[in-house]
Design a protein around this motif. Structure first.
Motif, PDB file in Angstrom:
ATOM      1  N   ARG A   1      77.149   7.207 103.013  1.00  0.00           N
ATOM      2  CA  ARG A   1      77.937   6.134 102.405  1.00  0.00           C
ATOM      3  C   ARG A   1      78.523   6.499 101.059  1.00  0.00           C
ATOM      4  O   ARG A   1      79.494   5.918 100.626  1.00  0.00           O
ATOM      5  CB  ARG A   1      77.090   4.882 102.270  1.00  0.00           C
ATOM      6  CG  ARG A   1      76.694   4.325 103.615  1.00  0.00           C
ATOM      7  CD  ARG A   1      75.914   3.055 103.455  1.00  0.00           C
ATOM      8  NE  ARG A   1      75.460   2.599 104.766  1.00  0.00           N
ATOM      9  CZ  ARG A   1      74.527   1.717 104.943  1.00  0.00           C
ATOM     10  NH1 ARG A   1      73.945   1.159 103.912  1.00  0.00           N
ATOM     11  NH2 ARG A   1      74.166   1.369 106.151  1.00  0.00           N
ATOM     12  N   SER A   2      77.931   7.435 100.389  1.00  0.00           N
ATOM     13  CA  SER A   2      78.369   7.797  99.049  1.00  0.00           C
ATOM     14  C   SER A   2      79.330   8.991  99.091  1.00  0.00           C
ATOM     15  O   SER A   2      78.964  10.060  99.608  1.00  0.00           O
ATOM     16  CB  SER A   2      77.162   8.163  98.192  1.00  0.00           C
ATOM     17  OG  SER A   2      77.558   8.817  97.017  1.00  0.00           O
ATOM     18  N   PRO A   3      80.542   8.844  98.521  1.00  0.00           N
ATOM     19  CA  PRO A   3      81.448   9.993  98.450  1.00  0.00           C
ATOM     20  C   PRO A   3      80.839  11.169  97.681  1.00  0.00           C
ATOM     21  O   PRO A   3      81.080  12.322  98.027  1.00  0.00           O
ATOM     22  CB  PRO A   3      82.680   9.449  97.722  1.00  0.00           C
ATOM     23  CG  PRO A   3      82.650   7.983  97.984  1.00  0.00           C
ATOM     24  CD  PRO A   3      81.180   7.618  98.030  1.00  0.00           C
ATOM     25  N   ALA A   4      80.023  10.879  96.680  1.00  0.00           N
ATOM     26  CA  ALA A   4      79.385  11.954  95.916  1.00  0.00           C
ATOM     27  C   ALA A   4      78.430  12.759  96.793  1.00  0.00           C
ATOM     28  O   ALA A   4      78.419  13.998  96.742  1.00  0.00           O
ATOM     29  CB  ALA A   4      78.646  11.376  94.712  1.00  0.00           C
ATOM     30  N   THR A   5      77.644  12.080  97.597  1.00  0.00           N
ATOM     31  CA  THR A   5      76.724  12.761  98.516  1.00  0.00           C
ATOM     32  C   THR A   5      77.499  13.561  99.547  1.00  0.00           C
ATOM     33  O   THR A   5      77.155  14.709  99.854  1.00  0.00           O
ATOM     34  CB  THR A   5      75.797  11.751  99.212  1.00  0.00           C
ATOM     35  OG1 THR A   5      75.055  11.053  98.214  1.00  0.00           O
ATOM     36  CG2 THR A   5      74.852  12.431 100.185  1.00  0.00           C
TER      37      THR A   5
END
Length: 99
Positions: A58-62
């Protein structure tokens, strides 16, 4: 020496490389799914939104962290398109897993 198919390459590598975890496996599995959908074309097309939805990240950073690590460890070859209307290209690299 017998060559391992891309479907098993990352899973085999996870046992040897402690830096890879569930998000890497999930992202790689999402890539395998898209590769299959595209009749195993090499390279095949991917978009961030599709990979994130398929992998459950869900996280763009991940997503970007895992993608960069898969690239840096040479499990995939990633060719960004830099055009929002054209998907990026990915090639899965089975040889890296030590086959």
């Amino acid at each position: 020496m017998k060559k391992t198919p891309p479907e098993l390459a990352l899973l085999n590598a996870v046992q040897k490389h402690k830096g890879l975890g569930p998000f890497h496996i999930s992202l790689y599995t999402a890539m395998l799914s898209l590769w299959q959908e595209q009749q195993y074309n090499i390279p095949f097309r991917v978009t961030r939104s599709r990979l994130m939805a398929t992998s459950g990240i869900r996280s763009p950073a991940t997503y970007h962290k895992c993608l960069k690590e898969l690239i840096s460890h040479e499990y995939i070859i990633y060719e960004p398109s830099f055009d929002k209307h054209i998907a990026s290209r990915v090639t899965l690299v089975a040889d890296k897993a030590g086959m």
